[in-house]
Motif scaffolding. Structure first.
Motif, PDB file in Angstrom:
ATOM      1  N   ILE A  27       9.093  32.964 -78.033  1.00 15.42           N
ATOM      2  CA  ILE A  27      10.009  33.130 -79.165  1.00 15.42           C
ATOM      3  C   ILE A  27      11.223  33.508 -79.110  1.00 15.42           C
ATOM      4  O   ILE A  27      12.337  33.048 -79.354  1.00 15.42           O
ATOM      5  N   PHE A  28      11.534  34.528 -77.823  1.00 13.21           N
ATOM      6  CA  PHE A  28      12.942  35.075 -77.695  1.00 13.21           C
ATOM      7  C   PHE A  28      13.780  33.976 -77.062  1.00 13.21           C
ATOM      8  O   PHE A  28      14.904  33.892 -77.403  1.00 13.21           O
ATOM      9  N   PHE A  29      13.247  32.874 -76.098  1.00  9.79           N
ATOM     10  CA  PHE A  29      13.904  31.905 -75.469  1.00  9.79           C
ATOM     11  C   PHE A  29      14.169  30.847 -76.347  1.00  9.79           C
ATOM     12  O   PHE A  29      15.254  30.388 -76.511  1.00  9.79           O
ATOM     13  N   LEU A  30      13.174  30.845 -77.482  1.00 10.70           N
ATOM     14  CA  LEU A  30      13.754  29.772 -78.531  1.00 10.70           C
ATOM     15  C   LEU A  30      14.928  30.023 -79.186  1.00 10.70           C
ATOM     16  O   LEU A  30      15.744  29.222 -79.526  1.00 10.70           O
ATOM     17  N   ILE A  31      14.829  31.174 -79.687  1.00 11.57           N
ATOM     18  CA  ILE A  31      16.008  31.915 -80.461  1.00 11.57           C
ATOM     19  C   ILE A  31      17.208  31.875 -79.694  1.00 11.57           C
ATOM     20  O   ILE A  31      18.117  31.651 -80.092  1.00 11.57           O
ATOM     21  N   ALA A  32      17.072  32.588 -78.564  1.00 13.76           N
ATOM     22  CA  ALA A  32      18.398  32.686 -77.495  1.00 13.76           C
ATOM     23  C   ALA A  32      18.779  31.490 -77.004  1.00 13.76           C
ATOM     24  O   ALA A  32      20.219  31.252 -76.817  1.00 13.76           O
ATOM     25  N   ALA A  33      18.300  30.465 -77.142  1.00 16.65           N
ATOM     26  CA  ALA A  33      18.791  29.279 -76.269  1.00 16.65           C
ATOM     27  C   ALA A  33      19.671  28.198 -77.334  1.00 16.65           C
ATOM     28  O   ALA A  33      19.719  28.386 -78.621  1.00 16.65           O
TER      29      ALA A  33
END
Length: 140
Positions: A27-33
């Motif tokens: 979830i973090f990488f999907l939001i930060a990408a």
């Protein structure tokens, strides 16, 4: 006296915290990408001596043979799609106060005359700032 073995814990109980961590990282990488649209064709940018990243709201692609691409449209349809995307963008943002910037990814083999001929058409679409993407090159 009863010397029986203590009850054993199930092995899958230790797996749950690891699954939680994996999903949180996902979830973090999907939001930060930063998600970008796919390039319509491959472009090799020209070299530049100083490296400042171009940050336009829209990206237009120019191939070595002068083909124009925006998202999945090419040619005059690409310019029409770019113009309509700018109009939609300006509906939500005050484009008079903050000029709309266009990122231009042109192939290094594109003749400069072709690039110069396209710039008036782009400015007539309402783009006040046009940034040309270049790859970093060595100092001469």
């Amino acid at each position: 006296m009863d010397f029986s073995d203590p009850p054993r814990r199930r092995g899958d109980e230790n797996l749950l915290p690891m699954i939680n961590v994996v999903f949180l990282l996902l979830i973090f990488f999907l939001i930060a990408a930063r998600l970008t649209a796919p390039e319509p064709f491959a472009v090799e940018p020209p070299e530049a001596r100083s490296g400042a990243e171009a940050l336009g709201e829209f990206t237009l692609f120019l191939s070595a043979d002068g083909k124009i691409g925006y998202r999945d449209a090419e040619g005059d349809q690409a310019l029409e799609a770019l113009a309509s995307a700018r109009v939609e963008h300006c509906d939500g943002v005050d484009c008079a106060a903050v000029p709309t910037r266009l990122t231009l990814r042109a192939d290094a083999a594109l003749p400069a005359a072709d690039l110069a001929a396209l710039l008036p058409r782009l400015s007539s679409l309402g783009f006040a700032a046009i940034e040309l993407v270049a790859r970093p090159g060595g100092a001469e």
